[in-house]
Motif scaffolding. Structure first.
Motif, PDB file in Angstrom:
ATOM      1  N   UNK A 195     110.345 126.205  53.199  1.00  0.00           N
ATOM      2  CA  UNK A 195     110.166 127.090  54.081  1.00  0.00           C
ATOM      3  C   UNK A 195     111.124 128.104  54.280  1.00  0.00           C
ATOM      4  N   UNK A 196     112.374 127.478  54.542  1.00  0.00           N
ATOM      5  CA  UNK A 196     113.763 128.227  54.728  1.00  0.00           C
ATOM      6  C   UNK A 196     113.886 129.228  53.376  1.00  0.00           C
ATOM      7  N   UNK A 197     113.626 128.650  52.316  1.00  0.00           N
ATOM      8  CA  UNK A 197     113.902 129.599  51.011  1.00  0.00           C
ATOM      9  C   UNK A 197     112.745 130.625  51.152  1.00  0.00           C
ATOM     10  N   UNK A 198     111.569 130.204  51.422  1.00  0.00           N
ATOM     11  CA  UNK A 198     110.401 131.369  51.570  1.00  0.00           C
ATOM     12  C   UNK A 198     111.009 132.568  52.436  1.00  0.00           C
ATOM     13  N   UNK A 199     111.524 132.195  53.621  1.00  0.00           N
ATOM     14  CA  UNK A 199     111.909 133.026  54.534  1.00  0.00           C
ATOM     15  C   UNK A 199     113.000 133.948  54.049  1.00  0.00           C
ATOM     16  N   UNK A 200     114.102 133.476  53.565  1.00  0.00           N
ATOM     17  CA  UNK A 200     115.091 134.049  53.038  1.00  0.00           C
ATOM     18  C   UNK A 200     114.614 135.127  51.970  1.00  0.00           C
ATOM     19  N   UNK A 201     113.892 134.740  51.004  1.00  0.00           N
ATOM     20  CA  UNK A 201     113.384 135.680  50.080  1.00  0.00           C
ATOM     21  C   UNK A 201     112.587 136.788  50.528  1.00  0.00           C
ATOM     22  N   UNK A 202     111.659 136.494  51.677  1.00  0.00           N
ATOM     23  CA  UNK A 202     110.893 137.219  52.314  1.00  0.00           C
ATOM     24  C   UNK A 202     111.730 138.332  52.993  1.00  0.00           C
ATOM     25  N   UNK A 203     112.871 137.848  53.626  1.00  0.00           N
ATOM     26  CA  UNK A 203     113.757 138.763  54.271  1.00  0.00           C
ATOM     27  C   UNK A 203     114.537 139.696  53.390  1.00  0.00           C
ATOM     28  N   UNK A 204     115.001 138.969  52.276  1.00  0.00           N
ATOM     29  CA  UNK A 204     115.719 139.741  51.282  1.00  0.00           C
ATOM     30  C   UNK A 204     114.918 140.885  50.544  1.00  0.00           C
TER      31      UNK A 204
END
Length: 213
Positions: A195-204
């Motif tokens: 989930x942290x990676x998904x949130x990071x990529x979505x924010x990027x």
């Protein structure tokens, strides 16, 4: 033995120089590449320039056409940008999950260290791009699936995205997001890491989409 080593180092240096020139638009998108002029400006022979261009072609930063030589690749279109992030969301969330569940504790701890120290270089476009890519590659490596890591590497996502738009004001956000990914992986929490990676990529993705508007 010393001759080949020196040549390899020279080729690497020329490759890094040309890559930086492309990332920072000193070589503009779709510009024709003059090998002899670049060799003179870098004070090298044309051979390492040609070797570097072959590597840049494999990274998608230049294109070679028969009888026409090399040109700098065009920037991503909005559709290409979204396709790339769709792929990253599939591949890199899986990598984060597996890194948390499969990698030994020492590897997970090294990711935390990398997330915290890599953005000292944020004043340099090329250095930030390399550090950003290195963190994501370390996550992919920690997933312990060579095919997955190779698929992520082949996207060369950081090169294409940071050439499109470099978020000078957002390097701190990237660091904080990387640290959250690293903390979840370090704790061995696969769901939180994913989930942290998904949130990071979505924010990027959201940060960079601004360039199309």
């Amino acid at each position: 033995m010393s001759g080949p080593i020196r040549r390899s180092v020279l080729s690497d240096d020329v490759h890094e120089s040309l890559r930086s020139m492309i990332l920072e638009h000193q070589l503009a998108p779709e510009e024709r590449v003059n090998i002899d002029a670049l060799a003179r400006s870098l004070d090298v022979s044309p051979t390492p320039v040609r070797e570097a261009l072959a590597r840049l072609e494999s990274e998608g930063l230049v294109r070679k056409r028969p009888l026409a030589g090399y040109t700098v690749a065009p920037l991503l279109t909005r559709a290409e940008f979204n396709d790339m992030f769709d792929m990253r969301l599939v591949l890199e969330t899986a990598a984060a999950r597996w890194a948390a569940s499969r990698s030994p504790a020492a590897v997970r701890e090294s990711l935390s260290a990398e997330a915290s120290i890599s953005y000292v270089v944020s004043s340099s476009h090329a250095a930030f791009t390399a550090a950003d890519a290195r963190f994501h590659d370390l996550v992919a490596e920690a997933a312990d699936n060579p095919l997955l890591r190779d698929a992520i590497s082949r996207l060369h996502a950081h090169l294409h995205i940071h050439r499109l738009y470099f978020p000078y004001a957002e390097t701190g956000s990237t660091r904080r997001e990387h640290e959250l990914v690293a903390v979840a992986i370090g704790a061995g929490d696969a769901s939180s890491a994913e989930e942290a990676m998904r949130e990071h990529l979505s924010a990027a993705r959201a940060r960079h989409l601004a360039v199309f508007d």
